[in-house]
Motif scaffolding. Sequence first.
Motif, PDB file in Angstrom:
ATOM      1  N   PRO A  40       0.804  -1.226   0.000  1.00  0.00           N
ATOM      2  CA  PRO A  40       0.000   0.000   0.000  1.00  0.00           C
ATOM      3  C   PRO A  40       0.840   1.281   0.000  1.00  0.00           C
ATOM      4  N   GLU A  41       1.846   1.361   0.864  1.00  0.00           N
ATOM      5  CA  GLU A  41       2.593   2.613   0.943  1.00  0.00           C
ATOM      6  C   GLU A  41       3.316   2.959  -0.365  1.00  0.00           C
ATOM      7  N   HIS A  42       3.770   1.937  -1.074  1.00  0.00           N
ATOM      8  CA  HIS A  42       4.446   2.175  -2.353  1.00  0.00           C
ATOM      9  C   HIS A  42       3.473   2.683  -3.424  1.00  0.00           C
ATOM     10  N   VAL A  43       2.346   2.002  -3.539  1.00  0.00           N
ATOM     11  CA  VAL A  43       1.360   2.413  -4.557  1.00  0.00           C
ATOM     12  C   VAL A  43       0.860   3.833  -4.272  1.00  0.00           C
ATOM     13  N   ARG A  44       0.589   4.120  -3.005  1.00  0.00           N
ATOM     14  CA  ARG A  44       0.116   5.465  -2.641  1.00  0.00           C
ATOM     15  C   ARG A  44       1.135   6.538  -3.009  1.00  0.00           C
ATOM     16  N   LEU A  45       2.394   6.228  -2.773  1.00  0.00           N
ATOM     17  CA  LEU A  45       3.440   7.209  -3.054  1.00  0.00           C
ATOM     18  C   LEU A  45       3.592   7.418  -4.562  1.00  0.00           C
ATOM     19  N   MET A  46       3.485   6.363  -5.324  1.00  0.00           N
ATOM     20  CA  MET A  46       3.546   6.487  -6.787  1.00  0.00           C
ATOM     21  C   MET A  46       2.401   7.386  -7.279  1.00  0.00           C
TER      22      MET A  46
ATOM     23  N   GLY B  63      -3.791   8.887   1.582  1.00  0.00           N
ATOM     24  CA  GLY B  63      -3.349   8.403   2.892  1.00  0.00           C
ATOM     25  C   GLY B  63      -1.860   8.111   2.975  1.00  0.00           C
ATOM     26  N   THR B  64      -1.051   8.916   2.320  1.00  0.00           N
ATOM     27  CA  THR B  64       0.407   8.766   2.427  1.00  0.00           C
ATOM     28  C   THR B  64       0.992   9.972   3.162  1.00  0.00           C
TER      29      THR B  64
END
Lengths: 110, 110, 110, 110
Positions: A40-46, B63-64
Amino acid sequence: MQHLSSEMRGCIDECLRCYQTCLSMVSQHCLPAGGKHVQPEHVRLMLACAESCRTSAHVMLLGTPAHEHTCRACAEVCEACAKSCEAVGDMQECVDQCRRCAETCRTMAG
Amino acid sequence: MQHLSSEMRGCIDECLRCYQTCLSMVSQHCLPAGGKHVQPEHVRLMLACAESCRTSAHVMLLGTPAHEHTCRACAEVCEACAKSCEAVGDMQECVDQCRRCAETCRTMAG
Amino acid sequence: MQHLSSEMRGCIDECLRCYQTCLSMVSQHCLPAGGKHVQPEHVRLMLACAESCRTSAHVMLLGTPAHEHTCRACAEVCEACAKSCEAVGDMQECVDQCRRCAETCRTMAG
Amino acid sequence: MQHLSSEMRGCIDECLRCYQTCLSMVSQHCLPAGGKHVQPEHVRLMLACAESCRTSAHVMLLGTPAHEHTCRACAEVCEACAKSCEAVGDMQECVDQCRRCAETCRTMAG
């Protein structure tokens, strides 16, 4: 777009390239790859990086000095995205594009 | 949107309200009014403010933690837009909304 | 936003609600859930729906008759997204919001 | 972006070019020019066209069949914008770009 300095023109190009790279890679590389690529954190950052590159380009195209603030934010988000792509691995194209975009945005932010 | 803190939820709401206020006012109030309302620098700033509010909301919805950077940029652009609206005059609704959005974004930027 | 009809105002509200529902659910519900929730085609459609709702609202806020075209596109994308959410399951909030948005956009498209 | 067909790649390029042309011209050509160039309906249409080109590119970059709907809307908005630019005059670059974008979007809409 003859009204823009060539330096700003170059930064708009990097931002729109980075926007396209992040969005198409998260959707067409990360999603099918699965595993670490869909953390999740990777996809959100992208997705956040794509959005903030798009906005940085937008404010420069408008030609207002407010681009200073959006370019500064964009540089930070690109840098964070580059690190996330390095940690995931097999995303060198995205790492390199985010780093180039961060550098030119930092210059434009002054 | 049950996953977001009520503080962040409140900031998203302010950003989307400010986005709507800036975009609809520049298009439906400033353009027909003409004169000082269509000074290029003012219109550009209104459009840049709408864009940066929209992006600030977007990154919070993802949500990042990257929202820290986009909220900081948004607070600056809203502040500049509020000043431009004060200078033009007859734009108190927009001044007030930009100030509220700037304040909550500053808090979210940490 | 006093310049907009109450019907258009209602459609803007639905579009921005649907935008927020799709974006926050794909990021904060689907990504952590994994499995069917992160099937590439589903995630792409959620993101496309968020984008097209956002744009539909944007063009109505501008107050140009061009909203007819963007509302029509939005209704179609929302309908497709609702179906994808039904197939994945455990996404009723999103199904309902997409259906409401599709219906009001269809009306605004004329 | 190796996952996209060259036809789709070409359409994304036209959309992002048209987005940049419309946004930078409305802000840096129309606003300073004044007169017919800042007629509310013309400015709104330029901004709506920029937005709908941006979204059309976005949905294609995501790689979902939903692009059919956003490309169709984009073709219509570009066509309307080209007509408005012709009526205003001294905007041939924008007329030509909108027509090229409309044509390629129509093809992608199927």
